[in-house]
Design a protein around this motif. Structure first.
Motif, PDB file in Angstrom:
ATOM      1  N   ASN A 177       0.827  -1.211   0.000  1.00 33.80           N
ATOM      2  CA  ASN A 177       0.000   0.000   0.000  1.00 33.80           C
ATOM      3  C   ASN A 177       0.861   1.260   0.000  1.00 33.80           C
ATOM      4  O   ASN A 177       0.551   2.238  -0.677  1.00 33.80           O
ATOM      5  CB  ASN A 177      -0.931   0.014   1.213  1.00 33.80           C
ATOM      6  N   MET A 178       1.964   1.255   0.776  1.00 32.75           N
ATOM      7  CA  MET A 178       2.850   2.414   0.810  1.00 32.75           C
ATOM      8  C   MET A 178       3.509   2.633  -0.549  1.00 32.75           C
ATOM      9  O   MET A 178       3.660   3.761  -1.000  1.00 32.75           O
ATOM     10  CB  MET A 178       3.919   2.240   1.888  1.00 32.75           C
ATOM     11  N   LYS A 179       3.907   1.550  -1.192  1.00 33.69           N
ATOM     12  CA  LYS A 179       4.540   1.658  -2.507  1.00 33.69           C
ATOM     13  C   LYS A 179       3.558   2.220  -3.525  1.00 33.69           C
ATOM     14  O   LYS A 179       3.910   3.083  -4.339  1.00 33.69           O
ATOM     15  CB  LYS A 179       5.046   0.283  -2.955  1.00 33.69           C
ATOM     16  N   ALA A 180       2.308   1.771  -3.471  1.00 30.57           N
ATOM     17  CA  ALA A 180       1.291   2.264  -4.400  1.00 30.57           C
ATOM     18  C   ALA A 180       0.994   3.738  -4.138  1.00 30.57           C
ATOM     19  O   ALA A 180       0.847   4.527  -5.071  1.00 30.57           O
ATOM     20  CB  ALA A 180       0.017   1.439  -4.261  1.00 30.57           C
ATOM     21  N   ALA A 181       0.923   4.124  -2.872  1.00 23.49           N
ATOM     22  CA  ALA A 181       0.649   5.525  -2.535  1.00 23.49           C
ATOM     23  C   ALA A 181       1.799   6.419  -2.985  1.00 23.49           C
ATOM     24  O   ALA A 181       1.578   7.535  -3.465  1.00 23.49           O
ATOM     25  CB  ALA A 181       0.419   5.669  -1.038  1.00 23.49           C
ATOM     26  N   ARG A 182       3.010   5.939  -2.851  1.00 23.15           N
ATOM     27  CA  ARG A 182       4.173   6.732  -3.255  1.00 23.15           C
ATOM     28  C   ARG A 182       4.228   6.892  -4.774  1.00 23.15           C
ATOM     29  O   ARG A 182       4.601   7.937  -5.284  1.00 23.15           O
ATOM     30  CB  ARG A 182       5.446   6.075  -2.753  1.00 23.15           C
ATOM     31  N   SER A 183       3.838   5.851  -5.512  1.00 26.07           N
ATOM     32  CA  SER A 183       3.878   5.943  -6.972  1.00 26.07           C
ATOM     33  C   SER A 183       2.775   6.861  -7.496  1.00 26.07           C
ATOM     34  O   SER A 183       2.917   7.450  -8.564  1.00 26.07           O
ATOM     35  CB  SER A 183       3.759   4.564  -7.605  1.00 26.07           C
ATOM     36  N   LYS A 184       1.675   6.995  -6.748  1.00 29.24           N
ATOM     37  CA  LYS A 184       0.588   7.869  -7.164  1.00 29.24           C
ATOM     38  C   LYS A 184       0.892   9.332  -6.891  1.00 29.24           C
ATOM     39  O   LYS A 184       0.264  10.206  -7.468  1.00 29.24           O
ATOM     40  CB  LYS A 184      -0.705   7.499  -6.441  1.00 29.24           C
ATOM     41  N   ALA A 185       1.846   9.599  -6.006  1.00 32.63           N
ATOM     42  CA  ALA A 185       2.185  10.986  -5.689  1.00 32.63           C
ATOM     43  C   ALA A 185       2.662  11.683  -6.954  1.00 32.63           C
ATOM     44  O   ALA A 185       3.527  11.190  -7.665  1.00 32.63           O
ATOM     45  CB  ALA A 185       3.256  11.041  -4.610  1.00 32.63           C
TER      46      ALA A 185
END
Length: 58
Positions: free
Chosen positions: A20-28
């Motif tokens: 989830n953290m990786k996905a949130a970071r890529s969406k930034a």
């Protein structure tokens, strides 16, 4: 960034949290600087332009 992991976290939940953290970071969104390129008109030599623009007596 500090991430604290307590003893009650299961490996599956940890993997899901990391995903989830990786996905949130890529969406930034990253800033798109291409909109600023070419914003100034062609003024020739920048130093000469500054001298002319700052010279009050000319």
């Amino acid at each position: 960034m500090v991430i604290e992991i307590d003893k009650t976290v299961t490996p599956a939940r940890l993997k899901q949290s990391l995903k989830n953290m990786k996905a949130a970071r890529s969406k930034a969104s990253r800033s798109n600087l291409s909109e600023f390129f070419g914003a100034l008109p062609h003024i020739g030599d920048g130093l000469e332009f500054q001298k002319k623009a700052r010279n009050e007596w000319h």
